[in-house]
Design an enzyme around this catalytic site. Structure first.
Site, PDB file in Angstrom:
ATOM      1  CE  LYS A 199      -4.259  -1.897   1.844  1.00  0.00           C
ATOM      2  NZ  LYS A 199      -3.873  -3.293   2.098  1.00  0.00           N
TER       3      LYS A 199
HETATM    4  C1  PLP Z   1      -4.596  -4.409   1.498  1.00  0.00           C
HETATM    5  C2  PLP Z   1      -3.858  -5.668   1.394  1.00  0.00           C
HETATM    6  C3  PLP Z   1      -4.240  -6.701   0.488  1.00  0.00           C
HETATM    7  C4  PLP Z   1      -5.486  -6.608  -0.364  1.00  0.00           C
HETATM    8  O1  PLP Z   1      -5.377  -5.663  -1.403  1.00  0.00           O
HETATM    9  P1  PLP Z   1      -6.679  -5.160  -2.157  1.00  0.00           P
HETATM   10  O2  PLP Z   1      -6.203  -4.129  -3.124  1.00  0.00           O
HETATM   11  O3  PLP Z   1      -7.579  -4.591  -1.094  1.00  0.00           O
HETATM   12  O4  PLP Z   1      -7.293  -6.334  -2.825  1.00  0.00           O
HETATM   13  C5  PLP Z   1      -3.441  -7.825   0.385  1.00  0.00           C
HETATM   14  N1  PLP Z   1      -2.341  -7.974   1.158  1.00  0.00           N
HETATM   15  C6  PLP Z   1      -1.957  -7.029   2.040  1.00  0.00           C
HETATM   16  C7  PLP Z   1      -0.759  -7.283   2.872  1.00  0.00           C
HETATM   17  C8  PLP Z   1      -2.679  -5.841   2.188  1.00  0.00           C
HETATM   18  O5  PLP Z   1      -2.292  -4.921   3.071  1.00  0.00           O
END
Ligand code: PLP
Length: 434
Positions: A107
């Site tokens: 993220k």
């Molecule tokens: C947010 C997150 C996901 C999921 O991603 P999306 O874009 O919401 O599908 C997967 N793995 C981790 C570690 C995350 O923080």
């Protein structure tokens, strides 16, 4: 580029307005009017182009004239300031490691791109710009880090006291400066309720420009396409495009990958790897969309019962389920399968998966065993050190703490402990803004 609302009941807006608003006034998600088409020359040049140039060319059409070229170039350079290596785990499976950023999860890229854009757009706002986030752990850290020292923007994070992991709490509370942490004596739902009340409080929003910077914001969603170009840049077998497996919760990351594919990026197939929160796998099977309450799992960032970005995927495929099925499948993996995968991969190759990556790995391995000619990539979305309780128990090995977070682990926690009611947030905002 113009963006329309998927509820079709709001005016089209440019990138700046879509970023500042997050969600359209009719509560729809914004979607770009066109999907840019990349030339063959551009795609062939990806493996030699500098990363910053590649990123600039991908993002420029989406941003349009809302950012000067020099500003956008600076933003993409800062966004991609850490490594995103493609690492071989077995003969047929590679891991795209998205966890080398400051908060050790993928993220970071989206959060940083969005915060730099928002910081630029906030310069000509008369009101104070405040980003308000409720977090159960991961999102808050990435957003806090992205906005750290961005001029003209303050971030207020609400998190449930005692319910985030030690690494996560440090990420939320040690930055200081324009990042303010409120430790709420309640749970995540309380935090969310308080934030929602603030957005509805017109007395407050008269004086402060409140924004949520949440995961549906186009400025967070769109730059995630870059992961897939970076995967292709490092993919050795250019005549055989990879199968890509994406651990999915809200489906933002995989939807960005599908955008890149629609723009022309070579990908053989996408797998949305889910934990037992399986609303999308069920939808592909019975064509009935039935959201449900989220179930808690080891891969907790994917505990989503009603993934908000799935509507964008349907839009991208013209609402055609057969069309979608050709390029996209989705499977559900249980916690015991996740554990077994972490154990097996560590034993066979020494590679330490985190629970989210393990879900992606197993989904890919199964797909490959049914389609014996292809090789693939799974996205490793978080560093295993963020989930030491489960990963260290399963592998029986201590995970070394990466250098990038060591100083943070030693820094002092600064937070304001508040009761779980709206008045505490309002008092806090009015006090620090006066
Ligand atoms: C947010 C997150 C996901 C999921 O991603 P999306 O874009 O919401 O599908 C997967 N793995 C981790 C570690 C995350 O923080």
């Amino acid at each position: 580029m113009k963006y329309y609302s998927l509820q079709h009941n709001s005016p089209e807006v440019d990138f700046k307005t879509a970023t500042l608003l997050g969600q359209a006034p009719d509560k729809g998600l914004y979607f770009p009017r066109e999907v840019p088409q990349w030339s063959k020359t551009f795609i062939d040049s990806i493996h030699t182009l500098p990363i910053e140039e590649m990123a600039y060319q991908v993002m420029a059409p989406y941003v349009g004239n809302t950012l000067p070229e020099t500003v956008l170039r600076k933003i993409v350079t800062e966004t991609l300031s850490f490594d995103i290596p493609l690492v071989k785990v077995t003969e047929d499976i590679c891991s795209l490691e998205l966890f080398h950023g400051p908060t050790l999860a993928f993220k970071d890229v989206g959060a940083r791109f969005m915060s730099l854009c928002l910081g630029y757009f906030a310069r000509d706002k008369k009101e104070r710009v405040v980003v308000l986030v409720a977090t159960s752990g991961d999102t808050g850290g990435a957003v806090a880090n992205g906005f750290y020292e961005v001029p003209g923007v303050d971030v207020v994070i609400l998190y449930p006291s005692g319910k985030v992991s030690p690494v996560q709490e440090k990420q939320l509370t040690t930055l200081g400066k324009n990042i303010h942490a409120l430790e709420v004596l309640g749970n995540f739902d309380d935090c969310q309720r308080i934030v929602k009340t603030a957005f509805a409080d017109t007395e407050l929003t008269k004086n402060i420009f409140l924004t949520s910077a949440n995961s549906i914001n186009v400025a967070r969603w769109l730059p995630q396409q870059l992961y897939y170009l970076l995967a292709w840049k490092q993919w050795p077998e250019k005549d055989f495009p990879p199968i890509i497996s994406v651990p999915s919760g809200n489906f933002g990351n995989i939807c960005a990958g599908l955008m890149a594919y629609r723009s022309g990026l070579p990908v053989a197939h996408f797998i949305a790897a889910c934990n037992v929160n399986d609303v999308v796998p069920r939808y592909l099977k019975n064509e009935v969309y039935e959201p449900s309450r989220a179930i808690a799992t080891l891969s907790n960032a994917m505990d989503v019962g009603d993934p908000s970005n799935f509507v964008r995927i349907l839009e991208l495929f013209g609402q055609s389920i057969p069309g979608l099925r050709e390029m996209f499948s989705s499977v559900s993996i249980t916690d015991s399968e996740t554990e077994e995968t972490i154990r097996k991969v560590f034993k066979n190759s020494g590679y330490i998966l985190d629970p989210h990556g393990a879900v992606g790995y197993l989904a890919l391995e199964r797909y490959l065993s049914d389609h014996s000619t292809n090789k693939g990539i799974f996205l490793e979305t978080a560093h295993p050190v963020k989930f030491p309780e489960s990963v260290e128990r399963i592998t029986g090995n201590k995970i070394p703490v990466p250098e990038i977070v060591k100083p943070m682990m030693l820094a002092e926690k600064k937070s304001t402990l508040v009761p779980a009611d709206y008045t505490s947030l309002k008092d806090f905002l009015l006090k620090f803004l006066s």
